[in-house]
Design a protein around this motif. Structure first.
Motif, PDB file in Angstrom:
ATOM      1  N   MET A  60       0.855  -1.170   0.000  1.00  0.00           N
ATOM      2  CA  MET A  60       0.000   0.000   0.000  1.00  0.00           C
ATOM      3  C   MET A  60       0.900   1.231   0.000  1.00  0.00           C
ATOM      4  SD  MET A  60      -2.816   1.214   2.859  1.00  0.00           S
ATOM      5  CE  MET A  60      -3.749  -0.272   2.749  1.00  0.00           C
ATOM      6  N   SER A  61       0.534   2.198  -0.771  1.00  0.00           N
ATOM      7  CA  SER A  61       1.311   3.430  -0.822  1.00  0.00           C
ATOM      8  C   SER A  61       1.073   4.240   0.455  1.00  0.00           C
ATOM      9  CB  SER A  61       0.917   4.257  -2.040  1.00  0.00           C
ATOM     10  OG  SER A  61      -0.372   4.810  -1.849  1.00  0.00           O
ATOM     11  N   PRO A  62       2.069   5.049   0.854  1.00  0.00           N
ATOM     12  CA  PRO A  62       1.882   5.874   2.055  1.00  0.00           C
ATOM     13  C   PRO A  62       0.655   6.783   1.975  1.00  0.00           C
ATOM     14  CG  PRO A  62       4.184   5.870   1.399  1.00  0.00           C
ATOM     15  CD  PRO A  62       3.418   5.151   0.311  1.00  0.00           C
ATOM     16  N   LEU A 101      -2.726   5.254   2.971  1.00  0.00           N
ATOM     17  CA  LEU A 101      -3.017   5.079   4.400  1.00  0.00           C
ATOM     18  C   LEU A 101      -4.014   6.113   4.898  1.00  0.00           C
ATOM     19  CD1 LEU A 101       0.500   4.314   5.934  1.00  0.00           C
ATOM     20  CD2 LEU A 101      -1.460   2.767   5.810  1.00  0.00           C
ATOM     21  N   TYR A 102      -3.963   7.294   4.307  1.00  0.00           N
ATOM     22  CA  TYR A 102      -4.834   8.377   4.779  1.00  0.00           C
ATOM     23  C   TYR A 102      -6.294   8.185   4.354  1.00  0.00           C
ATOM     24  CZ  TYR A 102      -0.680  10.528   6.566  1.00  0.00           C
ATOM     25  OH  TYR A 102       0.466  10.762   7.288  1.00  0.00           O
ATOM     26  N   ARG A 103      -6.558   7.145   3.582  1.00  0.00           N
ATOM     27  CA  ARG A 103      -7.948   6.771   3.315  1.00  0.00           C
ATOM     28  C   ARG A 103      -8.545   6.104   4.551  1.00  0.00           C
ATOM     29  NH1 ARG A 103      -8.628   3.599  -2.071  1.00  0.00           N
ATOM     30  NH2 ARG A 103     -10.697   4.548  -2.025  1.00  0.00           N
ATOM     31  N   TYR A 104      -7.666   5.537   5.390  1.00  0.00           N
ATOM     32  CA  TYR A 104      -8.109   4.801   6.569  1.00  0.00           C
ATOM     33  C   TYR A 104      -7.847   5.544   7.873  1.00  0.00           C
ATOM     34  CZ  TYR A 104      -8.163   1.133   3.066  1.00  0.00           C
ATOM     35  OH  TYR A 104      -8.415   0.409   1.932  1.00  0.00           O
ATOM     36  N   PHE A 105      -6.897   6.477   7.833  1.00  0.00           N
ATOM     37  CA  PHE A 105      -6.509   7.220   9.030  1.00  0.00           C
ATOM     38  C   PHE A 105      -6.523   8.717   8.723  1.00  0.00           C
ATOM     39  CE2 PHE A 105      -4.466   3.079   9.376  1.00  0.00           C
ATOM     40  CZ  PHE A 105      -4.839   2.680  10.654  1.00  0.00           C
ATOM     41  N   ALA A 106      -6.976   9.508   9.691  1.00  0.00           N
ATOM     42  CA  ALA A 106      -7.116  10.947   9.482  1.00  0.00           C
ATOM     43  C   ALA A 106      -5.785  11.696   9.540  1.00  0.00           C
ATOM     44  CB  ALA A 106      -8.080  11.534  10.518  1.00  0.00           C
ATOM     45  N   SER A 107      -4.787  11.118  10.225  1.00  0.00           N
ATOM     46  CA  SER A 107      -3.527  11.828  10.409  1.00  0.00           C
ATOM     47  C   SER A 107      -2.415  10.838  10.762  1.00  0.00           C
ATOM     48  CB  SER A 107      -3.664  12.848  11.553  1.00  0.00           C
ATOM     49  OG  SER A 107      -3.852  12.161  12.780  1.00  0.00           O
ATOM     50  N   LYS A 108      -1.193  11.357  10.792  1.00  0.00           N
ATOM     51  CA  LYS A 108      -0.055  10.535  11.216  1.00  0.00           C
ATOM     52  C   LYS A 108      -0.262  10.064  12.647  1.00  0.00           C
ATOM     53  CE  LYS A 108       3.870  12.162  12.745  1.00  0.00           C
ATOM     54  NZ  LYS A 108       5.150  12.820  12.934  1.00  0.00           N
ATOM     55  N   ILE A 140      -0.263   6.173  14.139  1.00  0.00           N
ATOM     56  CA  ILE A 140       0.542   5.734  15.286  1.00  0.00           C
ATOM     57  C   ILE A 140      -0.357   5.194  16.386  1.00  0.00           C
ATOM     58  CG2 ILE A 140       2.106   6.521  17.100  1.00  0.00           C
ATOM     59  CD1 ILE A 140       3.228   8.506  14.967  1.00  0.00           C
ATOM     60  N   ALA A 141      -1.474   5.874  16.641  1.00  0.00           N
ATOM     61  CA  ALA A 141      -2.404   5.396  17.675  1.00  0.00           C
ATOM     62  C   ALA A 141      -2.962   4.026  17.306  1.00  0.00           C
ATOM     63  CB  ALA A 141      -3.536   6.403  17.870  1.00  0.00           C
ATOM     64  N   GLY A 142      -3.253   3.810  16.040  1.00  0.00           N
ATOM     65  CA  GLY A 142      -3.742   2.508  15.597  1.00  0.00           C
ATOM     66  C   GLY A 142      -2.698   1.415  15.785  1.00  0.00           C
ATOM     67  N   MET A 143      -1.454   1.725  15.432  1.00  0.00           N
ATOM     68  CA  MET A 143      -0.366   0.758  15.631  1.00  0.00           C
ATOM     69  C   MET A 143      -0.179   0.467  17.111  1.00  0.00           C
ATOM     70  SD  MET A 143       2.377   2.256  12.806  1.00  0.00           S
ATOM     71  CE  MET A 143       3.712   1.978  13.912  1.00  0.00           C
ATOM     72  N   ALA A 144      -0.223   1.504  17.924  1.00  0.00           N
ATOM     73  CA  ALA A 144      -0.025   1.332  19.360  1.00  0.00           C
ATOM     74  C   ALA A 144      -1.141   0.496  19.970  1.00  0.00           C
ATOM     75  CB  ALA A 144       0.073   2.687  20.048  1.00  0.00           C
ATOM     76  N   GLU A 145      -2.366   0.732  19.557  1.00  0.00           N
ATOM     77  CA  GLU A 145      -3.486  -0.051  20.093  1.00  0.00           C
ATOM     78  C   GLU A 145      -3.378  -1.508  19.673  1.00  0.00           C
ATOM     79  OE1 GLU A 145      -6.597  -1.649  21.988  1.00  0.00           O
ATOM     80  OE2 GLU A 145      -5.512   0.189  22.452  1.00  0.00           O
ATOM     81  N   ARG A 146      -2.967  -1.741  18.439  1.00  0.00           N
ATOM     82  CA  ARG A 146      -2.745  -3.126  17.987  1.00  0.00           C
ATOM     83  C   ARG A 146      -1.692  -3.802  18.863  1.00  0.00           C
ATOM     84  NH1 ARG A 146       0.589  -3.193  12.980  1.00  0.00           N
ATOM     85  NH2 ARG A 146       2.090  -2.827  14.612  1.00  0.00           N
ATOM     86  N   ASP A 147      -0.590  -3.094  19.121  1.00  0.00           N
ATOM     87  CA  ASP A 147       0.475  -3.661  19.955  1.00  0.00           C
ATOM     88  C   ASP A 147       0.006  -3.867  21.389  1.00  0.00           C
ATOM     89  OD1 ASP A 147       2.090  -3.609  17.728  1.00  0.00           O
ATOM     90  OD2 ASP A 147       3.327  -1.931  18.406  1.00  0.00           O
ATOM     91  N   ARG A 148      -0.749  -2.903  21.930  1.00  0.00           N
ATOM     92  CA  ARG A 148      -1.252  -3.032  23.299  1.00  0.00           C
ATOM     93  C   ARG A 148      -2.160  -4.247  23.431  1.00  0.00           C
ATOM     94  NH1 ARG A 148      -4.997  -3.237  26.262  1.00  0.00           N
ATOM     95  NH2 ARG A 148      -6.472  -2.882  24.598  1.00  0.00           N
TER      96      ARG A 148
END
Length: 166
Positions: free
Chosen positions: A1-3, A6-13, A17-25
């Motif tokens: 997926m192109s960088p 990603l903004y189609r799924y996430f509103a901001s950088k 990061i919050a999505g990645m962090a929640e996945r890891d948590r």
């Protein structure tokens, strides 16, 4: 997926990061639920879990963690996100330590607060070293970290009544 995609799924950088962090948590929380004294020594299980997150994950994971920690120093939302992950880890460690103390694997008078503080400081240092040093031998570093964890579990004891803390 192109960088940009990603903004189609996430509103901001920050949202990425919050999505990645929640996945890891969520993964960390699930990993801690798998700890079971019936499966053997809890410290052995904690070491296996630690090695999975500290060695088997790519070095880039440590680099991203270090960048997130730096951002958390400036950004209250990132700091809150990091605190949520820390709370998950602390909760899992407290439950594991409590079980290991109850089974006699760890000393009943272990100073849990100091032991947890030491584990966190060592693990944070490990991640920082892995992030900044491309030559860092993660397996050897983990051997040292887990040997130190086991040693500290025997010496970070609560003082006897009337005894001063060392």
């Amino acid at each position: 997926m192109s960088p940009g995609n990603l903004y189609r799924y996430f509103a901001s950088k920050d949202a990425i990061i919050a999505g990645m962090a929640e996945r890891d948590r969520a993964q960390i929380a699930a990993d801690f639920t798998q700890l079971d004294p019936a499966k053997g020594a809890v410290l052995d299980q904690l070491e296996e879990l630690g090695r999975r997150h500290m060695i088997q994950k790519p070095r880039e994971k440590a680099i991203i963690a270090l960048q997130i920690w730096a951002e958390a120093a400036r950004n209250p939302a990132m700091a809150s996100m990091c605190a949520d992950i820390d709370e998950t880890v602390i909760g899992g460690l407290v439950a594991a330590i409590t079980g290991a103390k109850a089974s006699g694997e760890l000393p009943a008078n272990l100073d849990d607060a100091r032991f947890l503080q030491a584990i966190f400081m060592m693990a944070d240092g490990f991640f920082c070293r892995r992030a900044v040093d491309p030559q860092f031998d993660a397996a050897a570093g983990a051997d040292t970290l887990f040997a130190a964890m086991r040693g500290l579990a025997q010496v970070l004891l609560l003082p006897e009544p009337g005894e001063a803390r060392p």
